[in-house]
Motif scaffolding. Structure first.
Motif, mmCIF file in Angstrom:
data_model
loop_
_atom_site.group_PDB
_atom_site.id
_atom_site.type_symbol
_atom_site.label_atom_id
_atom_site.label_comp_id
_atom_site.label_asym_id
_atom_site.label_seq_id
_atom_site.Cartn_x
_atom_site.Cartn_y
_atom_site.Cartn_z
ATOM 1 N N ASN A 61 4.819 -64.681 61.155
ATOM 2 C CA ASN A 61 6.041 -64.155 61.753
ATOM 3 C C ASN A 61 6.197 -64.544 63.214
ATOM 4 O O ASN A 61 7.299 -64.848 63.662
ATOM 5 N N ILE A 62 5.086 -64.547 63.947
ATOM 6 C CA ILE A 62 5.233 -64.847 65.384
ATOM 7 C C ILE A 62 5.633 -66.304 65.572
ATOM 8 O O ILE A 62 6.445 -66.631 66.433
ATOM 9 N N ARG A 107 -3.705 -58.176 57.897
ATOM 10 C CA ARG A 107 -2.442 -57.919 58.588
ATOM 11 C C ARG A 107 -2.088 -59.096 59.494
ATOM 12 O O ARG A 107 -0.933 -59.511 59.564
ATOM 13 N N LEU A 108 -3.116 -59.649 60.132
ATOM 14 C CA LEU A 108 -2.867 -60.716 61.106
ATOM 15 C C LEU A 108 -2.321 -61.961 60.419
ATOM 16 O O LEU A 108 -1.441 -62.641 60.945
ATOM 17 N N ALA A 123 13.286 -67.928 69.123
ATOM 18 C CA ALA A 123 13.517 -67.671 70.550
ATOM 19 C C ALA A 123 13.758 -68.967 71.315
ATOM 20 O O ALA A 123 14.364 -68.966 72.388
ATOM 21 N N ASP A 176 18.095 -64.480 63.640
ATOM 22 C CA ASP A 176 17.807 -64.528 65.072
ATOM 23 C C ASP A 176 18.354 -65.818 65.678
ATOM 24 O O ASP A 176 19.130 -65.790 66.623
ATOM 25 N N THR A 210 14.966 -62.761 59.027
ATOM 26 C CA THR A 210 14.921 -62.529 60.474
ATOM 27 C C THR A 210 15.020 -63.837 61.241
ATOM 28 O O THR A 210 15.749 -63.926 62.228
ATOM 29 N N GLN A 248 6.999 -54.463 53.889
ATOM 30 C CA GLN A 248 6.576 -53.950 55.192
ATOM 31 C C GLN A 248 5.465 -54.814 55.797
ATOM 32 O O GLN A 248 4.928 -54.477 56.850
ATOM 33 N N GLY A 249 5.086 -55.874 55.110
ATOM 34 C CA GLY A 249 4.099 -56.777 55.689
ATOM 35 C C GLY A 249 2.658 -56.489 55.299
ATOM 36 O O GLY A 249 1.734 -56.951 55.946
ATOM 37 N N ASN A 299 9.175 -66.433 64.931
ATOM 38 C CA ASN A 299 9.838 -65.770 66.044
ATOM 39 C C ASN A 299 9.980 -66.671 67.251
ATOM 40 O O ASN A 299 11.041 -66.756 67.863
ATOM 41 N N ILE A 300 8.876 -67.333 67.578
ATOM 42 C CA ILE A 300 8.888 -68.215 68.754
ATOM 43 C C ILE A 300 9.890 -69.337 68.524
ATOM 44 O O ILE A 300 10.678 -69.691 69.399
ATOM 45 N N TRP A 346 -0.336 -62.172 58.106
ATOM 46 C CA TRP A 346 1.107 -61.975 57.957
ATOM 47 C C TRP A 346 1.802 -62.061 59.313
ATOM 48 O O TRP A 346 2.820 -62.740 59.480
ATOM 49 N N LEU A 347 1.206 -61.429 60.320
ATOM 50 C CA LEU A 347 1.829 -61.399 61.642
ATOM 51 C C LEU A 347 1.913 -62.794 62.244
ATOM 52 O O LEU A 347 2.905 -63.153 62.876
ATOM 53 N N SER A 348 0.867 -63.599 62.006
ATOM 54 C CA SER A 348 0.845 -64.914 62.669
ATOM 55 C C SER A 348 1.954 -65.807 62.128
ATOM 56 O O SER A 348 2.555 -66.579 62.867
#
Lengths: 476, 476
Positions: free
Chosen positions: B316-317, B309-310, B324, B457, B453, B289-290, B320-321, B312-314
């Motif tokens: 992923n972003i 948390r960040l 995309a 994606d 992901t 779950q990150g 993601n970019i 992990w998020l960074s």
């Protein structure tokens, strides 16, 4: 035998001197081939010896690679007692899978060799028809005991207890107990021998007798003199989380279970509770990943696997299509500022990530008892504070990317602000939804994910496209 | 005391007769207020009594709601022994959090009251500076023992063993052992009393003595006559999964641990292994779950929570970019057929769902030993078969929705075919990536999700927009 009822079993000398230890075994390359050969050959002794030489996971692996016909041969070629032993080393789901290959008499003979609580577990995992047939084939008293246990769910004391315990009437003397122990040395190996449980004439629990107290007692005294009176006990209806709590607080190996009248039903062992706790954690993981309605093994029939997974996916796709509907509403804006289309999936995915983190922390705090389902406001405040920081960071990053790539500062503003606010939404929902679900009796592990994604997607698309529509002239 | 070293401890009569049992306690509304008052009042007895009256989870809850100053007061007002007891009811992360509020001497006094293996665990969770200081403040021999244990990681036998066991030289007589037991009745309560371990003159393990054998032995015989010779043992370096396997296969409460020379180091108890197994399952859930780099409690400092948390998020972003970016390549197509933008997030989310299911099943089968990291092809075939069915079902559904909504059959064809193929991609990657990661020593729980992901994606966007570009004239 499994951890949950034999944990106090005296060390078994045969396996003690058996070498090498499984921990030392070098795993065979393809143990299932040898297993299949031995089963086909029908040599019971060689088969048992080979199975014993495998570690628990190699036993599981080897059996998972054999077909139903071979499952049947393996289990029926071995003596029923060894077959029961083998089944007890496997995960419940695999054990049930194997037993389904057997005829009713074959299955009953093996089930007969298991302790009552495991009989109930196993039968519970079989299809009802077969389970009922096997029960019919068991001795009356045994079947009655199993039905009694099967009446309880796996997550209350009644469903976790073992009936195979030493019980004495409080009037028994030390000499009688010691005599009984030495006479039945063989038999009582299969019982919990660290403690005996003493009852009154109405079978009500009155005391616990640590076996070691016998070492220092006068033989003619009644055991009541050396027992621990008014021992702690739990009701048959005590739920798993209270049992976990109980064993966290007390350092007992087991706790006696009584019914409403105080009659002794059996003992729940710490290991049975630990085992259920592990299973609960594992199933939370599986459920959060979309494996619902029971575990899946790849050895299961294709249609069953596909159907189970699809039932979960079809709910999600409906929610997804609903969320994507928001995009359709803003098609004109999107057509004019096509660059936005690049950022929609980013906003959707990143909000999902942030929200899932909040879900995980909430479920963890719930299971540790550090938050109560009613404390939504507390959790929300804690999450919003994190959301402000991380939302700002992520929003800034995605804004910069947009500006660099598109050259239009306003595009950056739109996607940055949208991701910032949507991160707040995601952590708020992710943090509070598990509490809400728990409070109203739903399973957070199952429902939190889809709820989270749907709301954050809708909200994210709305923020990006709504803002863009408002600033349309600046974006074109 | 915790499950992992006192599981064989004789029932403690005081707590046995203590009523009501935690399982029966009605949780107080706000136990932390009373706890705070009692701590401020400095009434040691009342404080201890109140803490004992709380269930483990209420103790955890109450403490989590007090500030560091009160943590200090509570732990220092209680006798060190009770404070140690209290800490042992808490999750390791919360215990460490509390100890950080103490001065070195205060902390050392409490740590001194813990069994060696828990001392090592606790110090391992503190920041290195404080841990080193506390070690200095402990008695030399004790500190040495802790350092020895701390040298092992939590997931090998050496890091899980307890040193507090009964050891006798093989030449000791039955009479001497019984005498020793009755003399030290008090002290040996804190030891594993179901079995004693017999060593030779070089402290090498030579046998295991089940205490109950003393009941039936002649007092003048050496215990070696009634011991189990050549007992199973494990090396200090035996990893957790082999220990789990060992206790699945054998029904022992514990197994002696020896070093390279066969010297007896201590005993690993089944409960210590069960406990680590549960923690592993829980952390798999958190990581998926990150929540990476250690557990998060909402009582931790805001910046620490946000930063973890960040991080992990960074990652992923960025991924993601990157994914995309594929959309950006096809902007012209998207501009002409804006309806496609509605389906991009659906394809992305649904592929993620299908892939996560495959990830979960692979991780489960890995942990059950039902698949080996090298068996990629086997897993892939099993997944593709499911993917064909579910991909077709989901593809058909989304195609129908597209046709109904847009009226253009070709749009339905594009998105339907794209989702069908991307589901195949998702389950293929989801099923095999965990094996690959495991095989090359990475943690599947952490890395599988983001990898999945990103690839699905990119691939999904490419399929939708690539197909659309190819059929552009039919779509406009």
């Amino acid at each position: 035998m499994t951890m949950d009822n034999e944990n106090d079993r005296p060390i078994d000398e045969t396996s003690l001197s058996q070498q090498p230890t499984p921990a030392m075994t070098i795993p065979m390359d393809r143990p299932w081939e040898r297993l299949g050969e031995l089963a086909d050959a029908g040599d019971s002794d060689a088969l048992v010896e080979f199975v014993d030489s495998l570690s628990a996971s190699d036993q599981a692996l080897a059996l998972s690679r054999l077909d139903g016909a071979h499952h049947k041969t393996v289990l029926t070629t071995m003596p029923a007692e060894d077959a029961a032993e083998l089944l007890r080393h496997l995960s419940e789901i695999q054990a049930a899978d194997l037993v389904e290959s057997l005829s009713i008499p074959e299955a009953a003979a093996i089930v007969h060799e298991m302790p009552s609580d495991e009989q109930a577990d196993l039968l519970g995992d079989l299809d009802e028809e077969q389970a009922a047939q096997i029960l019919k084939a068991l001795p009356k008293a045994e079947a009655r005991a199993v039905r009694q246990l099967a009446a309880y769910s796996d997550d209350v004391a009644g469903g976790l207890l073992v009936r195979e315990i030493l019980r004495f009437d409080r009037s028994t003397t030390v000499a009688e107990v010691i005599a009984m122990l030495s006479e039945n040395a063989e038999e009582f190996r299969d019982y919990d021998v660290q403690y005996a449980y003493l009852t009154d004439s109405d079978k009500r629990l009155v005391g616990v007798l640590p076996m070691r107290n016998l070492l220092f007692a006068r033989r003619k005294d009644p055991v009541a003199d050396i027992m621990i009176a008014d021992p702690l006990s739990v009701r048959d209806t005590t739920p798993l989380d209270e049992l976990i709590d109980f064993f966290d607080t007390h350092h007992f190996l087991g706790v006696p279970v009584v019914d409403a009248e105080g009659k002794l039903l059996g003992v729940v062992h710490r290991n049975a509770v630990d085992y259920e706790a592990t299973r609960a954690a594992e199933s939370d993981f599986l459920k959060s990943q979309g494996i619902i309605g029971g575990e899946e093994l790849r050895t299961m029939p294709l249609w069953q696997r596909a159907k189970r997974r699809l039932s979960w996916l079809s709910i999600n796709i409906v929610l997804n299509i609903g969320a994507a509907g928001v995009i359709a509403v803003y098609q004109d804006t999107l057509a004019k500022v096509i660059a936005l289309a690049v950022f929609l999936p980013i906003i959707s995915d990143m909000s999902g990530c942030s929200g899932n983190q909040a879900v995980a922390v909430s479920m963890r705090e719930l299971s540790l008892g550090l938050v109560r389902p009613t404390e939504m406001m507390r959790v929300w405040l804690k999450e919003v504070s994190v959301g402000l920081i991380n939302g700002a960071a992520l929003g800034a990053l995605v804004a910069i990317v947009a500006v660099i790539w598109d050259g239009n500062g306003y595009l950056g503003l739109v996607v940055g602000v949208a991701l910032f606010f949507n991160t707040l939404v995601a952590v708020s929902i992710g943090g509070t939804v598990p509490l809400l679900l728990k409070r109203f009796g739903f399973d957070p592990a199952v429902a939190s994910g889809p709820l989270l994604t749907t709301v954050t997607d809708m909200c994210g698309f709305f923020l990006v496209l709504g803002l863009a529509t408002a600033m349309l002239d600046r974006l074109i």
